[in-house]
Design a protein around this motif. Structure first.
Motif, mmCIF file in Angstrom:
data_model
loop_
_atom_site.group_PDB
_atom_site.id
_atom_site.type_symbol
_atom_site.label_atom_id
_atom_site.label_comp_id
_atom_site.label_asym_id
_atom_site.label_seq_id
_atom_site.Cartn_x
_atom_site.Cartn_y
_atom_site.Cartn_z
ATOM 1 N N TYR A 97 -8.391 -4.503 -8.479
ATOM 2 C CA TYR A 97 -8.565 -2.950 -8.566
ATOM 3 C C TYR A 97 -7.073 -2.469 -9.522
ATOM 4 O O TYR A 97 -7.445 -1.666 -10.338
ATOM 5 N N PHE A 111 -9.764 11.998 -10.033
ATOM 6 C CA PHE A 111 -9.501 11.117 -9.054
ATOM 7 C C PHE A 111 -9.824 12.022 -7.617
ATOM 8 O O PHE A 111 -10.743 11.316 -6.948
ATOM 9 N N PHE A 114 -13.411 12.627 -6.841
ATOM 10 C CA PHE A 114 -14.068 11.378 -6.292
ATOM 11 C C PHE A 114 -13.867 11.142 -4.797
ATOM 12 O O PHE A 114 -14.443 10.189 -4.433
ATOM 13 N N GLU A 128 -6.695 0.143 -1.441
ATOM 14 C CA GLU A 128 -6.471 0.176 -2.787
ATOM 15 C C GLU A 128 -5.784 1.772 -3.060
ATOM 16 O O GLU A 128 -5.221 1.936 -4.087
ATOM 17 N N PHE A 129 -6.113 2.824 -2.423
ATOM 18 C CA PHE A 129 -6.066 4.113 -2.692
ATOM 19 C C PHE A 129 -4.207 4.230 -2.302
ATOM 20 O O PHE A 129 -3.796 5.025 -2.947
ATOM 21 N N ALA A 132 -3.034 2.845 -5.358
ATOM 22 C CA ALA A 132 -3.209 4.065 -6.530
ATOM 23 C C ALA A 132 -2.409 5.197 -6.483
ATOM 24 O O ALA A 132 -1.763 5.519 -7.253
#
Lengths: 143, 372
Positions: A97, A111, A114, A128-129, A132
Motif C-alpha cells: 500500500y 482521497f 472516496f 492503511e489509512f 496514509a
C-alpha cells in the motif's frame, strides 16, 4: 454499503480452506454469497455480533449463534488440509500500500471523496489509512 | 532480500503504471479461486486519490532500456531486484484470498532481452493459473519487442494485455530513448495483439509532457490506435520528474492537462465523437483549459437541440447529457413528450450544463424558468 463491504472486508485464512472475518457493520447476508462465488473452493465464515454465517459455494448457508472462533474450531476438525498461505498478510499489504502512493499527486479532496466517514468510524478501512494519514486524525489531513 | 522487501521495492518501481479495476467478460469457474467479472471494486485508496484494485508490481526493476523519464532506466543507479516466479505468485495469492486486492497486474523492466523477461513473467502467471487455481483477473504488460509467440502465450493466460507507447510518434521516442524502436518494438507488437481474442482487450499509456508533444499529436495517435489496433482504451500520466533520471531537471506536467486528455478520449471512446470533430477544439494543437465537451458543443451546435425530436447522437452532443440519460430521453419520448426541466432532471440530465444548448417545446433555454 454492500459495495464497500465487499471491497473492505479482510479475511483471515485457515489452511483447512476457510476464509473468516468479523463484520463490524450490520451484516449484509448477500456479501457472503459474493464471497462464496468468488472463492468456491473455500468455506466463508462471517460473524456479526455473535452470529456466525457459514457458506460454501453450492451448499446451503448455515447460521450459528456463537462466536466465529468456536465455529471455526469445529469446522477445522472435520476438514482436510488445503492451500497454505502466509500469515504475514497485514505486513505485506502495508508495504505494498505504502509503495503505491505518488506524493507529487497528493489529492486530499479526492482521497476524502472516496473514504466514507462511516467506514472509518467502523474501523473497516484498517491500518492503511492510519499510515496514509501519517498517524494524524483524518480531519487534520483534510484541512 | 526477502519477499516483503521485494514487494516494497518493486511495488514502488511499478507505481506509475496505470490500470483500471478488474473486469473481464471471461466467465468464472467453480473449481478455482477468484472471479474476474466483478468490475469497479476498489479495495483501498492512496492519499493521491487513486484506487488500489490490483496487486501491481514489476517482476524486476532491472532494465536494459534507457528511457529518460523512467526510474527503472538502465542509466539510473539503483538496487536491482527480481522476484522468483513462485515467490511472486504466492505473495499475490496471499493478498488475493484475504480480499486485499481484486486482481493482478504484472509488468517488468527488461532483463537481458524481451522474450527472456516475458518468459519469467509467464512462468509466474502459469503458476497462478495452474498451481494455485487462480481464476481471477490478470493484466499483463507486454515487454517492448516481445515475439509473436510469447504474446500469444500471454493472451491465453491474461485477461488484458497492454504495452505502453509513452509518446505519440517515432520522433518523440527518439527524445526519450536511444534503444526503443517505436514501430518495431511497439506498433508491431500491437499488430500481433489485435488479432488475439482477449477478454478485456488491450490498453496503452502515454507519459504526457515528458517531451514537447502536443495534445493534438497524442489524440491523433490514440484515435489511430482505436481505429487500427483495436485498442480498448488509453491511459495518460502527467510527467513527474524523478530523481536520478535524465529528466530530473524537467518541469512537471500539470494534472489538468492529463484530465483534459481523459475527457477528450472519453468523447471519442464513449460518445462516438469522430476525431474530425475533436480537431475543432484544439487551440494551437493543445486542448484549452475548459471541458472539451463544452468546447465541442460551442463549435458544433449552432442551433439549440430539440429535446423532443433530436436523435441519440445529437443528444449526446449536449453537455450534461451522457449515454445513459440520452437513452432515457429516447425511451421517455416513446410514451410522452418531455415538457419540463424537472422531467429532464429526473432523466438524469445535468440541466445546469445542458440549458444553453437545448430547447423544449420550441422554447429556447434562456427562458428556462418558464418551464418550472
Amino acid at each position: 454499503m454492500y459495495h464497500h463491504m465487499i471491497a473492505y472486508t479482510r479475511f483471515n485464512y485457515s489452511n483447512k480452506g476457510i476464509l473468516y472475518a468479523k463484520i463490524p457493520d450490520e451484516f449484509t447476508p448477500s456479501i457472503i454469497n459474493h464471497f462464496s462465488a468468488k472463492f468456491p473452493l473455500f468455506y466463508i465464515m462471517l460473524e456479526h455480533k455473535g452470529k456466525t454465517h457459514v457458506l460454501k459455494f453450492g451448499e446451503e448457508k448455515k447460521v450459528f449463534y456463537k462466536k466465529i472462533e468456536k465455529v471455526l474450531k469445529d469446522y477445522e476438525l472435520s476438514l482436510p488440509d488445503s492451500f497454505e498461505f502466509s500469515t504475514n498478510s497485514e505486513k505485506e499489504w502495508s508495504l505494498f500500500y505504502d509503495s503505491q502512493y505518488i506524493r507529487q499527486r497528493k489529492n486530499t479532496k479526492l482521497f476524502h471523496h472516496f473514504i466514507p466517514k462511516k467506514l472509518e468510524k467502523l474501523g473497516i478501512l484498517g491500518k492503511e489509512f492510519e499510515r496514509a494519514k501519517g498517524n494524524k486524525k483524518i480531519t487534520d489531513l483534510l484541512t | 532480500m526477502d519477499t516483503l522487501e521485494k514487494i516494497r521495492v518493486l511495488g514502488e518501481a511499478g507505481k506509475y503504471d496505470i490500470c483500471a479495476s478488474s473486469s473481464s467478460k471471461r466467465a468464472g469457474a467453480s473449481n478455482g479461486i477468484g472471479n474476474p467479472s466483478a468490475p469497479g471494486i476498489c479495495s483501498s485508496f492512496t492519499p493521491d486519490g487513486r484506487c488500489i484494485t490490483l496487486f501491481k508490481v514489476l517482476f524486476s526493476n532491472s532494465c536494459t532500456h534507457d528511457c529518460k523519464y523512467c526510474q527503472n532506466s538502465s542509466s539510473c543507479n539503483k538496487q536491482k531486484v527480481m522476484f522468483e516466479p513462485d515467490e511472486l505468485a504466492k505473495a499475490f495469492m496471499n493478498l488475493y484470498v484475504k480480499n486485499y486486492v481484486e486482481g493482478f497486474f504484472l509488468s517488468s523492466g527488461i532483463i537481458k532481452e524481451a522474450d527472456y523477461t516475458m518468459d519469467l513473467m509467464l512462468d509466474c502467471v502459469r503458476l497462478l493459473r495452474n498451481k494455485y487455481l487462480y481464476n481471477g483477473y490478470i493484466h499483463l504488460k507486454i515487454i517492448p519487442g516481445t515475439s509473436r509467440d510469447k504474446i500469444k502465450q500471454a493472451s491465453e493466460l491474461a485477461d488484458r494485455l497492454s504495452l505502453n507507447l509513452e509518446v505519440p510518434d517515432k520522433s518523440s521516442m527518439s527524445e526519450i530513448s536511444t534503444v526503443k524502436d517505436y514501430k518495431l518494438d511497439l506498433l508491431k507488437r500491437f499488430r500481433y495483439m489485435k488479432k488475439l481474442d482477449l477478454p478485456s482487450g488491450t490498453t496503452t499509456q502515454f507519459v504526457v509532457g515528458s517531451v514537447d508533444d502536443t495534445d493534438y499529436r497524442i489524440m491523433k495517435r490514440v484515435n489511430w490506435m482505436y481505429n487500427n489496433m483495436n485498442l480498448k482504451r488509453a491511459y495518460f500520466s502527467a510527467f513527474i520528474p524523478i530523481k536520478n533520471t535524465a529528466f530530473e531537471g524537467k518541469i512537471r506536467e500539470k494534472l489538468d492537462r492529463e484530465h483534459r486528455l481523459y475527457q477528450t478520449d472519453f468523447l471519442m471512446r464513449k460518445y462516438g465523437v469522430k476525431f474530425a470533430d475533436i480537431k475543432k477544439i484544439f487551440d494551437d494543437e493543445m486542448i484549452p483549459r475548459h471541458d472539451p465537451k463544452v468546447l465541442l458543443a460551442n463549435e458544433t451546435l449552432k442551433e439549440p437541440i430539440s429535446i423532443n425530436s433530436a436523435d441519440y447522437n445529437s443528444l449526446l452532443k449536449v453537455p450534461g447529457i451522457g449515454p445513459k440519460s440520452a437513452m432515457k430521453i429516447l425511451n421517455h419520448r416513446k410514451s410522452a413528450k418531455i415538457k419540463s426541466i424537472d422531467a429532464l432532471k429526473e432523466l438524469g440530465v445535468i440541466v445546469k450544463r445542458a440549458k444553453n444548448y437545448i430547447e423544449i417545446n420550441n422554447s429556447f433555454q434562456s427562458k428556462i424558468g418558464e418551464y418550472a
